[in-house]
Design an enzyme around this catalytic site. Structure first.
Site, PDB file in Angstrom:
ATOM      1  N   TYR A 134       0.808  -1.213   0.000  1.00  8.17           N
ATOM      2  CA  TYR A 134       0.000   0.000   0.000  1.00  8.17           C
ATOM      3  C   TYR A 134       0.848   1.274   0.000  1.00  8.17           C
ATOM      4  O   TYR A 134       0.316   2.356  -0.239  1.00  8.17           O
ATOM      5  CB  TYR A 134      -0.929   0.038   1.207  1.00  8.17           C
TER       6      TYR A 134
ATOM      7  N   HIS B  66       0.981 -11.635   2.172  1.00  9.04           N
ATOM      8  CA  HIS B  66      -0.076 -10.874   1.490  1.00  9.04           C
ATOM      9  C   HIS B  66      -0.762 -11.698   0.404  1.00  9.04           C
ATOM     10  O   HIS B  66      -1.994 -11.731   0.322  1.00  9.04           O
ATOM     11  CB  HIS B  66       0.509  -9.594   0.894  1.00  9.04           C
TER      12      HIS B  66
END
Length: 267
Positions: free
Chosen positions: A43, A101
């Site tokens: 992010y 992730h």
């Protein structure tokens, strides 16, 4: 079985890459009552998330903080190195939750997962977590990890109910953390959700979050800024009854929002 006890709703930060807006959103959310904040190396906002926690009126010890290791960083040495870099960017000594992730890129279960165990043994991570894992990958991970698997983060909402993964979470005692629980707004015109929202004087977004919170083991983490932060939190006051839940279970169309070509469910 894990001893991780997550609040019923958290704050997601995917796509919130403006540093000031991200920091302010995190601080606002915590001051309103959120206690779970989720970020990721991918992010590019870990520093802003850390700033938001420091800017809030809430003590760090009260916050469940999660970040995720990028798929490109899942070789063992890279896991160890970049996890420490994440802590530095966040400005913390440890995080409550560290995720794989995506089980793609450099991910190799036998090589990657022991590095997560090491970080937990060193006190840098409280709970080892995964994201976007299928039931088969979860079983494989449980067979390798020394740590209990604390969470699997996946897309989950009324139009992607993830029945099999929810059952797996209940059976094995971990949290199914729901990203994109609002489907990026792409199903707010669904007639069933609109009707239930009108019944409860709520919004389709709040109904979607209330549905998630009504499911055993599911924890939604909607991304939000501005007034939507408080609006989402108010979903805790929307009490869906058995008829509402049955109607949502009977919605006969599926909508997956996050669907990369290399996702494990395509294998």
């Amino acid at each position: 079985m894990t001893d991780l006890d997550l609040p019923d709703i958290g704050l997601g930060t995917s796509g919130n890459d403006d540093p000031e807006e991200c920091a302010e959103s995190v601080a606002t959310a915590l001051n309103l009552g959120y206690r779970h904040v989720d970020t990721a190396q991918m992010y590019d906002n870990e520093a802003a998330v850390g700033e938001g926690i420091r800017r809030s009126d809430v003590d760090r010890s009260e916050v469940v903080l999660a970040t995720k290791v990028h798929p490109d960083n899942l070789a063992p040495d890279d896991v160890r190195r970049t996890a420490r870099e994440s802590l530095d960017r966040l400005g913390v000594d440890s995080v409550e939750m560290l995720y794989v992730h995506w089980p793609t890129g450099a991910y190799d279960a036998e090589e990657t997962l022991p590095a997560f165990d090491e970080l937990r043994d060193e006190g840098l991570v409280d709970h080892v977590c995964v994201s976007n894992f299928t039931p088969e990958l979860l079983a494989e991970a449980r067979g390798i990890l020394d740590s209990p698997l604390a969470a699997n983060q996946v897309e989950c909402h009324p139009l992607l109910r993830q029945d099999e993964l929810r059952a797996d979470a209940r059976e094995h005692g971990y949290s199914l953390v729901s990203y994109a629980p609002l489907g990026r707004g792409e199903f707010f015109d669904d007639p069933t959700l609109v009707d239930i929202a009108e019944k409860h004087d709520a919004t389709p977004a709040q109904v979607s979050l209330a549905w998630a919170m009504a499911q055993e083991s599911v924890v939604p983490i909607p991304k939000a800024t501005g007034d939507h932060i408080e609006e989402n939190l108010a979903a805790r006051d929307v009490e869906l009854d058995a008829e509402d839940l049955d109607r949502i279970a009977d919605i006969d169309r599926e909508k997956r929002i996050i669907d990369p070509d290399d996702a494990p469910w395509h294998r």
